[in-house]
Enzyme design. Structure first.
Site, PDB file in Angstrom:
ATOM      1  N   PRO A 363      35.133 -22.744  -7.755  1.00 43.07           N
ATOM      2  CA  PRO A 363      34.400 -21.485  -7.889  1.00 43.07           C
ATOM      3  C   PRO A 363      34.723 -20.829  -9.232  1.00 43.07           C
ATOM      4  O   PRO A 363      35.896 -20.734  -9.613  1.00 43.07           O
ATOM      5  CB  PRO A 363      34.925 -20.647  -6.722  1.00 43.07           C
ATOM      6  CG  PRO A 363      36.278 -21.213  -6.423  1.00 43.07           C
ATOM      7  CD  PRO A 363      36.191 -22.674  -6.751  1.00 43.07           C
ATOM      8  N   MET A 364      33.704 -20.428  -9.908  1.00 44.76           N
ATOM      9  CA  MET A 364      33.925 -19.725 -11.189  1.00 44.76           C
ATOM     10  C   MET A 364      32.937 -18.571 -11.295  1.00 44.76           C
ATOM     11  O   MET A 364      31.733 -18.747 -11.048  1.00 44.76           O
ATOM     12  CB  MET A 364      33.770 -20.681 -12.371  1.00 44.76           C
ATOM     13  CG  MET A 364      34.999 -21.560 -12.561  1.00 44.76           C
ATOM     14  SD  MET A 364      34.761 -22.807 -13.821  1.00 44.76           S
ATOM     15  CE  MET A 364      33.599 -23.877 -13.032  1.00 44.76           C
ATOM     16  N   SER A 392      31.218 -18.654  -6.417  1.00 42.73           N
ATOM     17  CA  SER A 392      32.117 -17.497  -6.469  1.00 42.73           C
ATOM     18  C   SER A 392      31.427 -16.262  -5.884  1.00 42.73           C
ATOM     19  O   SER A 392      30.212 -16.106  -5.986  1.00 42.73           O
ATOM     20  CB  SER A 392      32.502 -17.215  -7.923  1.00 42.73           C
ATOM     21  OG  SER A 392      33.177 -15.974  -8.020  1.00 42.73           O
ATOM     22  N   GLN A 414      33.166 -19.039  -2.082  1.00 43.73           N
ATOM     23  CA  GLN A 414      34.503 -18.500  -2.371  1.00 43.73           C
ATOM     24  C   GLN A 414      34.459 -17.000  -2.091  1.00 43.73           C
ATOM     25  O   GLN A 414      33.470 -16.331  -2.385  1.00 43.73           O
ATOM     26  CB  GLN A 414      34.873 -18.784  -3.831  1.00 43.73           C
ATOM     27  CG  GLN A 414      36.195 -18.183  -4.279  1.00 43.73           C
ATOM     28  CD  GLN A 414      36.013 -16.793  -4.889  1.00 43.73           C
ATOM     29  OE1 GLN A 414      34.955 -16.498  -5.456  1.00 43.73           O
ATOM     30  NE2 GLN A 414      37.006 -15.939  -4.746  1.00 43.73           N
ATOM     31  N   TYR A 416      36.110 -13.201  -2.536  1.00 40.60           N
ATOM     32  CA  TYR A 416      36.958 -12.117  -3.001  1.00 40.60           C
ATOM     33  C   TYR A 416      36.598 -10.984  -2.051  1.00 40.60           C
ATOM     34  O   TYR A 416      35.406 -10.743  -1.812  1.00 40.60           O
ATOM     35  CB  TYR A 416      36.596 -11.689  -4.433  1.00 40.60           C
ATOM     36  CG  TYR A 416      37.164 -12.592  -5.532  1.00 40.60           C
ATOM     37  CD1 TYR A 416      38.469 -13.055  -5.490  1.00 40.60           C
ATOM     38  CD2 TYR A 416      36.376 -12.915  -6.627  1.00 40.60           C
ATOM     39  CE1 TYR A 416      38.966 -13.853  -6.527  1.00 40.60           C
ATOM     40  CE2 TYR A 416      36.874 -13.705  -7.658  1.00 40.60           C
ATOM     41  CZ  TYR A 416      38.174 -14.173  -7.594  1.00 40.60           C
ATOM     42  OH  TYR A 416      38.673 -14.955  -8.590  1.00 40.60           O
ATOM     43  N   THR A 442      40.131 -16.847  -1.780  1.00 40.28           N
ATOM     44  CA  THR A 442      41.038 -16.943  -2.939  1.00 40.28           C
ATOM     45  C   THR A 442      42.189 -15.976  -2.722  1.00 40.28           C
ATOM     46  O   THR A 442      41.989 -14.758  -2.596  1.00 40.28           O
ATOM     47  CB  THR A 442      40.297 -16.629  -4.252  1.00 40.28           C
ATOM     48  OG1 THR A 442      39.307 -17.643  -4.433  1.00 40.28           O
ATOM     49  CG2 THR A 442      41.234 -16.624  -5.439  1.00 40.28           C
ATOM     50  N   LYS A 511      42.601 -20.748  -0.922  1.00 41.60           N
ATOM     51  CA  LYS A 511      42.712 -21.266  -2.304  1.00 41.60           C
ATOM     52  C   LYS A 511      43.697 -20.417  -3.096  1.00 41.60           C
ATOM     53  O   LYS A 511      43.638 -19.181  -3.049  1.00 41.60           O
ATOM     54  CB  LYS A 511      41.336 -21.215  -2.987  1.00 41.60           C
ATOM     55  CG  LYS A 511      41.351 -21.555  -4.475  1.00 41.60           C
ATOM     56  CD  LYS A 511      39.942 -21.566  -5.041  1.00 41.60           C
ATOM     57  CE  LYS A 511      39.922 -21.924  -6.515  1.00 41.60           C
ATOM     58  NZ  LYS A 511      40.294 -20.819  -7.395  1.00 41.60           N
ATOM     59  N   SER A 533      46.583 -24.379  -6.071  1.00 41.99           N
ATOM     60  CA  SER A 533      45.964 -23.898  -7.319  1.00 41.99           C
ATOM     61  C   SER A 533      46.705 -22.681  -7.849  1.00 41.99           C
ATOM     62  O   SER A 533      47.235 -21.876  -7.080  1.00 41.99           O
ATOM     63  CB  SER A 533      44.496 -23.514  -7.031  1.00 41.99           C
ATOM     64  OG  SER A 533      43.944 -22.783  -8.101  1.00 41.99           O
ATOM     65  N   HIS A 535      44.954 -20.887 -10.048  1.00 43.94           N
ATOM     66  CA  HIS A 535      43.783 -20.239 -10.636  1.00 43.94           C
ATOM     67  C   HIS A 535      43.538 -20.728 -12.074  1.00 43.94           C
ATOM     68  O   HIS A 535      43.113 -19.990 -12.954  1.00 43.94           O
ATOM     69  CB  HIS A 535      43.951 -18.712 -10.634  1.00 43.94           C
ATOM     70  CG  HIS A 535      42.683 -17.961 -10.377  1.00 43.94           C
ATOM     71  ND1 HIS A 535      42.375 -17.361  -9.169  1.00 43.94           N
ATOM     72  CD2 HIS A 535      41.617 -17.689 -11.182  1.00 43.94           C
ATOM     73  CE1 HIS A 535      41.207 -16.743  -9.243  1.00 43.94           C
ATOM     74  NE2 HIS A 535      40.716 -16.939 -10.465  1.00 43.94           N
ATOM     75  N   ASP A 566      43.516 -28.066  -7.647  1.00 47.71           N
ATOM     76  CA  ASP A 566      42.800 -27.879  -8.914  1.00 47.71           C
ATOM     77  C   ASP A 566      43.755 -27.420  -9.998  1.00 47.71           C
ATOM     78  O   ASP A 566      44.888 -27.026  -9.735  1.00 47.71           O
ATOM     79  CB  ASP A 566      41.574 -26.946  -8.768  1.00 47.71           C
ATOM     80  CG  ASP A 566      41.918 -25.469  -8.645  1.00 47.71           C
ATOM     81  OD1 ASP A 566      43.032 -25.054  -9.032  1.00 47.71           O
ATOM     82  OD2 ASP A 566      41.049 -24.711  -8.166  1.00 47.71           O
ATOM     83  N   GLY A 568      43.720 -28.520 -14.359  1.00 51.57           N
ATOM     84  CA  GLY A 568      44.047 -29.557 -15.336  1.00 51.57           C
ATOM     85  C   GLY A 568      43.471 -30.927 -15.066  1.00 51.57           C
ATOM     86  O   GLY A 568      43.812 -31.869 -15.779  1.00 51.57           O
ATOM     87  N   ARG A 570      41.201 -33.717 -15.589  1.00 50.18           N
ATOM     88  CA  ARG A 570      40.256 -34.027 -16.671  1.00 50.18           C
ATOM     89  C   ARG A 570      39.819 -35.492 -16.686  1.00 50.18           C
ATOM     90  O   ARG A 570      38.945 -35.861 -17.450  1.00 50.18           O
ATOM     91  CB  ARG A 570      40.893 -33.706 -18.043  1.00 50.18           C
ATOM     92  CG  ARG A 570      41.344 -32.268 -18.212  1.00 50.18           C
ATOM     93  CD  ARG A 570      40.166 -31.298 -18.269  1.00 50.18           C
ATOM     94  NE  ARG A 570      40.588 -29.921 -18.439  1.00 50.18           N
ATOM     95  CZ  ARG A 570      40.725 -29.045 -17.443  1.00 50.18           C
ATOM     96  NH1 ARG A 570      40.432 -29.400 -16.196  1.00 50.18           N
ATOM     97  NH2 ARG A 570      41.126 -27.814 -17.675  1.00 50.18           N
TER      98      ARG A 570
HETATM   99  C1  LIG Z   1      35.857 -18.972 -16.103  1.00 53.32           C
HETATM  100  C2  LIG Z   1      36.569 -19.109 -14.826  1.00 53.32           C
HETATM  101  C3  LIG Z   1      36.221 -18.285 -13.785  1.00 53.32           C
HETATM  102  C4  LIG Z   1      36.863 -18.412 -12.577  1.00 53.32           C
HETATM  103  N1  LIG Z   1      36.459 -17.616 -11.559  1.00 53.32           N
HETATM  104  C5  LIG Z   1      37.007 -17.826 -10.323  1.00 53.32           C
HETATM  105  C6  LIG Z   1      36.530 -17.115  -9.202  1.00 53.32           C
HETATM  106  O1  LIG Z   1      35.610 -16.329  -9.292  1.00 53.32           O
HETATM  107  N2  LIG Z   1      37.127 -17.344  -8.041  1.00 53.32           N
HETATM  108  C7  LIG Z   1      38.151 -18.231  -7.893  1.00 53.32           C
HETATM  109  O2  LIG Z   1      38.650 -18.410  -6.789  1.00 53.32           O
HETATM  110  N3  LIG Z   1      38.605 -18.928  -8.942  1.00 53.32           N
HETATM  111  C8  LIG Z   1      38.060 -18.764 -10.149  1.00 53.32           C
HETATM  112  N4  LIG Z   1      38.505 -19.501 -11.217  1.00 53.32           N
HETATM  113  C9  LIG Z   1      39.568 -20.505 -11.001  1.00 53.32           C
HETATM  114  C10 LIG Z   1      38.920 -21.840 -10.684  1.00 53.32           C
HETATM  115  O3  LIG Z   1      38.336 -21.790  -9.421  1.00 53.32           O
HETATM  116  C11 LIG Z   1      39.944 -22.954 -10.691  1.00 53.32           C
HETATM  117  O4  LIG Z   1      41.012 -22.587  -9.880  1.00 53.32           O
HETATM  118  C12 LIG Z   1      40.449 -23.338 -12.067  1.00 53.32           C
HETATM  119  O5  LIG Z   1      39.480 -23.211 -12.995  1.00 53.32           O
HETATM  120  C13 LIG Z   1      40.927 -24.801 -12.049  1.00 53.32           C
HETATM  121  O6  LIG Z   1      41.507 -25.144 -13.271  1.00 53.32           O
HETATM  122  P1  LIG Z   1      40.734 -25.978 -14.390  1.00 53.32           P
HETATM  123  O7  LIG Z   1      39.850 -25.020 -15.013  1.00 53.32           O
HETATM  124  O8  LIG Z   1      41.827 -26.460 -15.256  1.00 53.32           O
HETATM  125  O9  LIG Z   1      39.992 -27.093 -13.734  1.00 53.32           O
HETATM  126  C14 LIG Z   1      37.894 -19.366 -12.403  1.00 53.32           C
HETATM  127  C15 LIG Z   1      38.240 -20.186 -13.468  1.00 53.32           C
HETATM  128  C16 LIG Z   1      37.565 -20.071 -14.658  1.00 53.32           C
HETATM  129  C17 LIG Z   1      37.963 -20.986 -15.779  1.00 53.32           C
END
Ligand SMILES: Cc1cc2nc3c(=O)[nH]c(=O)nc-3n(C[C@H](O)[C@H](O)[C@H](O)COP(=O)(O)O)c2cc1C
Length: 638
Positions: A363-364, A392, A414, A416, A442, A511, A533, A535, A566, A568, A570
């Protein structure tokens, strides 16, 4: 007759006598003769008569001779008369000779007469040789070597050179020569200051040149009467030169600029052309196995032009962000060989949902920062790759939009939790109504992490495009001016997991935990799965890398829940390493976001496809035909 003769006789006689006397007296200037005789300058009567007959005024000659004799000079009458007859000024010559004699200047009659006949004022010349004359040059301008102009006036003291008075050059020549001498002397001075400090150098130099040779004068001295500093000719010339140089440089620069513009346009055209080739070339590269996700990732770094790329950094010093990646180097895979891997599948299930690979989209938030189609494109990309996307809560699209964009594709929501619970409930409700099959709570964002990079870059989330935030604000939720995520609840506890589970009756995933303790609690509160995770290193900097935390979580959870990871991930080899350490699947955040930024849904599916192919490859090399065959025995600590 004889009476008239008698009467006319004496009268006529008288007239005749008077006439004869007048003629005699005219011919013989008796008084002049007497005066000459009396003054010792005897002139014979016949000489005087001869003068009369030769029409030479005896008075002029005799007076001159008397003057000469009186001054002690015996000038023969013949010489004087001859000079007169030659057109000379007899009196002037005599006076000049007398003056010269008095001044002890040798001046024989011949020389004086010659000077006079040459048209020079012999008397003035004699006087000048006695009393020297001062000639002032006009203002002469010259430039010293340091470029400073000096304007000088000289006073030249001259004395007539009697010997050269006939045939010698005149005053103008002296002035011209002195002027020229001044110019060359000033011009050869290193600095104008030298001249100002020693003006006599000019005179010495000019004098040493013997400028009076061939003239009727002898230069006695040259004095600099006045020296003024004129213009800085050097500077003026330098300015002129600089201006000229500038104009040349400008012209050249203009030429170069025009060429650069042309080149830039050409390059631009090439870039556009090349960019158009990128998706095709990448697809080809993926197909041929020439490109990995890291290559893609790097290429993204080069190409992405949104602030997103930079802004999605980590928290604090970004150590955890770094460690997430580094952790994959602290374990070693233990591949098994001679296993039939002629058929390998990456397919698996997560919470019972089939996916093409053990790789899900994390989720992002705010995905429109990466691409104008944001989460919609992300959903399509994930669907195309056959995997699951987790939406997200703070997405720039609603769950309904996602369902419409990628109907039938697996998706989770996801969560919040807004302080105004009603807002979260509405999002959940909508998601569950439109086919979202699990809720991912989360847990690692009770407060917002300190993200210096975002702050430095002045990153501003497009909050107004996030329906959930807009709804929260519309309902009067305050975000105390700091961050929209301040609208979120920071007082949540484990009971909320149970609440969620019971209220919505769908699997709940917790998460954002990295400890065995929390994993146990998650299970105890009804979580069907946990995501190990931190985050993506965006919350607590210094927190343990997620891969490092994975083993203890896996051990603590046992069979009670699925464990995902999650942070890293790649490469396909990262995926199998996580599987070997006990994860059922991994989630990727940034790689998917970069793919989205790069090529919308196609970029996302390309990134996921790379990971799938690499995972397939890693599985085969590990001696596994499916994710399920990967075990703890396939990995060891470095
Ligand atoms: C730009 C961005 C926005 C994110 N927004 C959320 C979010 O809204 N909710 C959430 O649970 N995690 C969020 N995350 C964390 C990601 O879900 C995830 O845990 C993390 O990106 C994993 O690491 P990686 O980027 O190295 O793959 C966000 C991460 C990024 C990079």
């Amino acid at each position: 007759m004889s009476g008239i003769e008698f009467a006319l006789g004496p009268l006529t006689l008288l007239v005749i006598v008077v006439a004869v006397l007048a003629v005699v007296l005219y011919l013989i200037p008796i008084p002049l003769w007497i005066a000459a005789w009396a003054s010792g300058a005897y002139v014979g009567l016949f000489t005087l008569i001869g003068m009369r007959l030769r029409r030479v005024p005896p008075t002029t000659v005799v007076t001159a001779r008397i003057s000469a004799v009186k001054a002690g000079l015996n000038i023969p009458v013949n010489d004087l008369e001859a000079h007169y007859l030659a057109g000379g000024n007899v009196m002037n010559v005599v006076t000049a000779m007398i003056s010269a004699d008095k001044a002890n200047i040798p001046m024989p009659f011949k020389r004086a007469a010659a000077i006079d006949l040459a048209g020079r004022d012999v008397l003035a010349a004699v006087k000048m040789s006695v009393i020297p004359k001062v000639i002032e040059t006009p203002r002469v301008a010259a430039v010293a070597k340091d470029g400073i102009q000096l304007i000088a006036v000289s006073r030249v003291t001259v004395r007539t050179n009697i010997d050269r008075l006939v045939g010698g050059a005149g005053e103008e020549t002296i002035i011209a020569r002195v002027g020229e001498g001044m110019v060359s002397t000033i011009g050869s001075s290193a600095s104008h200051k030298d001249v100002l400090e020693n003006p006599d150098h000019i005179s010495k130099h000019v004098l040493s040149k013997g400028l009076d040779s061939g003239t009727a004068y002898e230069i006695l001295s040259i004095d600099i009467a006045d020296v003024d500093v004129g213009e800085n000719i050097g500077a003026k010339l330098q300015i002129d030169q600089a201006n000229a140089d500038k104009q040349i440089a400008q012209a050249k620069a203009e030429e170069r600029r025009a060429m650069a513009v042309a080149l830039e346009q050409e390059m631009r055209a090439r870039v556009v052309e090349a960019e158009a080739e990128v998706p095709r070339a990448m697809a080809e590269a993926f197909r041929q196995g020439n490109m990995g996700i890291m290559d893609y990732y790097r290429m993204k770094n080069v190409q992405a032009d949104t602030t997103m790329r930079e802004a999605i950094g980590g928290a604090g010093d970004e150590r955890t962000l770094r460690w997430n990646r580094e952790a994959f180097s602290r374990f070693r895979l233990r591949p098994r060989v001679l296993v039939d891997v002629s058929s390998v599948s990456t397919e698996t299930t997560v919470l019972g949902t089939a996916v093409s690979m053990p790789v899900l989209v994390a989720p992002m938030a705010f995905q429109q920062i990466a691409h104008e189609e944001g989460e919609l494109a992300m959903a399509r990309g994930a669907a195309a790759a056959g995997t699951l996307m987790c939406l997200s809560t703070v997405a720039t699209a609603t769950p309904v939009d996602i369902a419409a964009a990628a109907p039938g594709s697996p998706r989770w929501l996801q969560i919040y939790v807004f302080r105004d619970r009603e807002v979260s409930d509405q999002v959940i409700e909508q998601a569950l109504e439109t086919g979202f099959s699990a809720l991912v709570l989360t847990a690692d964002l009770p407060v917002y992490g300190i993200r210096h990079r975002e702050a430095r870059l002045g990153f501003e989330a497009p909050e107004d495009d996030v329906p959930a935030i807009v709804a929260a604000r519309a309902r009067g939720g305050e975000d105390d001016g700091h961050h929209s995520l301040d609208l979120l609840e920071s007082g949540l506890e484990w009971g909320y997991v149970t609440e969620l589970r019971e209220r919505w009756n769908v699997p709940v995933v917790v998460k954002g935990l990295v400890t065995a303790e929390d994993a146990v609690l998650a299970c105890e509160h009804g979580a069907s799965a946990v995501v190990v995770s931190n985050h993506g290193g965006r919350q607590l900097d210094g927190a343990i890398a997620s891969l490092e935390a994975l083993p203890e979580v896996v051990e603590a959870v046992g069979e009670r829940a699925e464990v995902y990871l999650d942070g890293g991930v790649r490469r396909g080899s990262d995926v199998v390493m996580a599987l070997a350490l006990g994860a059922r699947a991994v989630l990727v955040g940034r790689p998917a976001m970069y793919g989205l930024a790069f090529g919308g849904d196609k970029g996302v599916s390309q990134v996921l496809e790379i990971l799938r192919e690499e995972t397939e490859n890693a599985l085969a090399l590990l001696g596994c035909r499916s994710p399920a065959e990967v075990t703890r025995a396939h990995v060891t600590r470095a």
